[in-house]
Every structure is written in C-alpha cells, then in structure tokens.
Design an enzyme around this catalytic site. Sequence first.
Site, mmCIF file in Angstrom:
data_model
loop_
_atom_site.group_PDB
_atom_site.id
_atom_site.type_symbol
_atom_site.label_atom_id
_atom_site.label_comp_id
_atom_site.label_asym_id
_atom_site.label_seq_id
_atom_site.Cartn_x
_atom_site.Cartn_y
_atom_site.Cartn_z
ATOM 1 N N LYS A 84 51.347 47.235 37.775
ATOM 2 C CA LYS A 84 50.666 47.562 39.038
ATOM 3 C C LYS A 84 51.664 48.165 40.020
ATOM 4 O O LYS A 84 52.815 47.705 40.106
ATOM 5 C CB LYS A 84 50.051 46.273 39.599
ATOM 6 C CG LYS A 84 49.132 46.456 40.794
ATOM 7 C CD LYS A 84 48.501 45.105 41.177
ATOM 8 C CE LYS A 84 47.540 45.188 42.338
ATOM 9 N NZ LYS A 84 46.903 43.875 42.629
ATOM 10 N N SER A 159 41.905 44.022 43.069
ATOM 11 C CA SER A 159 42.630 45.238 43.352
ATOM 12 C C SER A 159 43.418 45.801 42.172
ATOM 13 O O SER A 159 43.816 46.964 42.214
ATOM 14 C CB SER A 159 43.602 44.997 44.508
ATOM 15 O OG SER A 159 44.581 44.052 44.156
ATOM 16 N N SER A 183 42.521 39.322 42.263
ATOM 17 C CA SER A 183 42.794 40.711 41.885
ATOM 18 C C SER A 183 43.223 40.959 40.450
ATOM 19 O O SER A 183 43.293 42.116 40.035
ATOM 20 C CB SER A 183 43.837 41.315 42.810
ATOM 21 O OG SER A 183 43.214 41.753 43.982
HETATM 22 N N1 GLN Z 1 39.657 41.050 46.937
HETATM 23 C C1 GLN Z 1 40.566 40.182 47.599
HETATM 24 C C2 GLN Z 1 41.090 40.836 48.870
HETATM 25 O O1 GLN Z 1 40.663 41.894 49.142
HETATM 26 C C3 GLN Z 1 41.682 39.785 46.686
HETATM 27 C C4 GLN Z 1 42.768 40.771 46.595
HETATM 28 C C5 GLN Z 1 43.899 40.327 45.731
HETATM 29 O O2 GLN Z 1 43.808 39.359 44.975
HETATM 30 N N2 GLN Z 1 44.998 41.017 45.876
HETATM 31 O O3 GLN Z 1 41.862 40.309 49.586
#
Ligand code: GLN
Length: 491
Positions: A84, A159, A183
């Site tokens: 990532k 994400s 994410s």
């Molecule tokens: N969807 C969650 C957020 O927007 C989790 C994001 C993540 O785990 N980085 O914060």
Amino acid sequence: MIGGRHMSGGTGVIEIAAGVRSGAVTAVSVVEEHLDRIAAGDGEIHAFNTVVRERALAAAAAVDRAVADGRDPGPLAGVPVAVKDNMCTRGIPTTCSSRILEGWRPPYDATVVERLEAAGAVIVGKTNLDEFAMGSSTENSAFGPTRNPVDTTRVPGGSSGGSAAAVAAGFTPLSFGSDTGGSIRQPAALCGVVGVKPTYGAVSRYGLVAFASSLDQIGPLSRTVAESALAYDVIAGHDPRDSTSIDRVLAPVTARLDDGVDGLRVGIIAELSSQDIEGFEPAVVERSHQAADALASAGAKVEEVSIHSTIAGLSAYYMIAPAEASSNLARYDGVRYGLRRAGPNTAAMMRATRTTGFGDEVKRRIMLGTYALSAGYYDAFYGKAQRVRTIMIREFDRVYEDFDVLLTPTSPCVAFPFGAKADPITMYYNDVCTIPCNLTGHPAMSIPFGTGADDLPVGVQIMAPMLGEEDMFRAAAVVERAAIGSEGADR
Ligand code: GLN
C-alpha cells in the site's frame, strides 16, 4: 453480468516460494510474469500508483543468485508483493494517494518492507488507496479510484482497495495494507480475498504513514488463509523502532493452522449478525450464520452473544480517528514533505499548500478532529469517545472469558457501484463491523465465504482476543474449507 470480470487465479505464494527455493523456477521469471500481467491489466483496474519494474527484476535476480550460491533465500523467495502506498519505501515515491506528498521519496524503508525483502519477497509496486487511508471505497484517492476486478463497475472497498484488487486480479499473490477501521478487511471482503488485521502492536508500524496512531495496523491480503498466515509470521514480531510494538516472541500461526476447531468456543455477535439490522444485506448476514454452522460441524461450540457497545463503536471511532488524524497531518506544512504552494508569508504558504494538497475527505477529518479536540469541546466529544472505547474494551474482555473467537459479517453489503455512497455518513456506516477490533486493539480477519447480491463476494469476519492469532487463523482455515466446499455444491 454488468462490467467486466477480471479475477485471476495464478500460482500461489507457497508454490512460488517452494519452486524458487528448490531452483525449479527462477524468481526473475515469476516476477516478470506478474509484471506483464500488471502491464496488461492495470490500465483498467488501477490497483497501482507506482510499478517498479527494473528494481523488482534486480531484486528477483538477487534471490536467484542466493539460490544458486546455496544461501537460504527466505520463506517468501521470489514472491511478488504489492505494498500500500502509505508504507515507506526508500527512494520510491510514497504518496498516500495525496497531492500533498507530490515528489516525496522516503529516505528509509518501513520495517515491514525490510522484513519482506529479507524473507525473499520482491516488491513490484505501491498500491492505490483512499487519500491517507480515509475512506471505504478508494474513491477518495487523488489519482482516481481502483476498480473491483470481480466487477469493474463496482468499488473494491477501501482504503486498501488497490492491495485487495492486486490480489483479486492476479497481479500479485500477496499484498499488504493498513487497517485503522477496517481498511484491510473490508476491501478483502468486497474483492473476495483474505485480509488480516493483526493485534495492535504485533506488527511494526515503523515507516507506515500515520493516520490514527492508536488504531493503525499493517497486515496481509492473499487468496488463501495459509498464505496470509505465512506472511503474518514473516512481518510480525518486536521492533524497537515502534514504541507500541509488543516486546515478546510471538508463536508462529502457520504451526497450528491445520489443527481444526474441536472444542473451540465461537460467539456470533448478535448486534452485528441479525437480518433486522438496517443497512445489512440479508445474504451477507446469512453467510456469517453459514460460516458459524460450518465451525459447529467441525466441532466448535457456537453460541450467540450480545456485545452492546459494538454499535456505539462507530461514533466513537469517527471522533477518535479524525482527532488523531488532525494532529498527525499537521506535519504537511509545505516545508517538510512534498508539495509547496507559494505565498507572501509562511502562514499563507501553508494555507495555500494545504488547501490545494488535501482532498475533501481529508479536510473534513482534519476539521472534525480539530473541533473534537478544541478547548471547551474536548470532554463532550473526544473524552466521551474515549470512555466508549474503554467500555467496549471491558465488554470484549468479559466476553472473551467465555469465547475463543467471535464471528460477524465483515461488511454490511457487497461491493457497491461507484458514487453509490456519496454522503459521508453512509460511507462511514460501512465500517460498523470492522471498527470494534481497531478500538479494542484485537486481531480480526476476513475470509471469503460465498456470494451475495449480484453474485458478488461476501466476507465473514473472525475476531480474537489480544494475540489470539493462532485461534483466529485455525478457525479461518476451517471456514475457508467450508466455503470452498459449498461453492462446489452451489455451482
Ligand atoms: N473507512 C474507515 C475510515 O475511513 C477506515 C479506514 C482505515 O482503516 N484506514 O476511516
């Protein structure tokens, strides 16, 4: 069928490593083949922000030399991996899919990157994400969204959408993401792959660009449970460079992967596993109950359990995560990293840089977080959210006296079309099942388990207590076997 399907099998992690280690195949040929697949398919999928072809081929050649010289090339010898784009890679752009990091090349590698390379893995590129990992669809990337290889009209989740798509498309058999509120697990579920969020502190976060430091964890995504288990064993373990890293020797999860679940106590969390919860697709809920049945048939004791605080987790998270983000993202000031927009004085330069450098969702979080932390509101918002977090940790600890692992769906819905969740609150709701384990610090993973609406993949989530990875993985292995079995029967 709507949209294209670009799912691809390809050789798995374990077969590649065995082949390279024995000299039956060369790492160079394996890596070349995967780079060619990326070149052919990623124009449409956009899993990658950066592909490092020459560097990957050179690293693969070094693995082949180790084999030729009789040196141990490591347990992931020649395995192409995607990382990532919020993990630091020395000399390779690390963007967090944000304009604000334009042109920045980290001067060092993240510990996870170092460990992967020491284990013989070959990094082929950096994957797309929601800007600074804020989002659940990869639509918040400054460089455009990633498409779900299962159905390219749909989001891959987020994400870590690029990492999940890379595995689902067969670009790499293994990838790495970060999980602050789901994410890794949610995109894994939406793309039909395995995704693991380890215990907070089990995997070093040194070199992971911070979003919400008390929640962030790095973990693997792969097609099978065994591959993620192997990857976890490679990256887990103490790192003095991360002060939150747990200072003890962790048992390898691969050792007990095939032990089965005889006598294992499994709880289905009632608040997240009922057909009556608004926004939960019936097929998704049904699949988590089928996974529970599969565990019961394999000898586990399965019971429903109530954890009231799970629902409040969502609100607590969306106070705590933005609060921490507002502080972490203060470092992007136009001086230290990446982008700078000129201004007549320092304050104007910073304002111009941050105004053009950050996207809407990141700005929203910074504003929410700054507000939640401001004098006069601190207790009402941030303080209250922290109290909810404490209650939740206590409630989970109590439940884990009677259960070894817990089960829920990973995501309330299957992959959705682009633009379907334009309202931020609707998007945040997607994380309701995954957030609790970030707030508690507990490990959790998503395992593909059949399909739901429109024949799209469904993920089942298995949670375990602090450092309960061994039980989590062996339960996951049983769920995986049942999923493969029932797919055979369905089709
Ligand atoms: N969807 C969650 C957020 O927007 C989790 C994001 C993540 O785990 N980085 O914060």
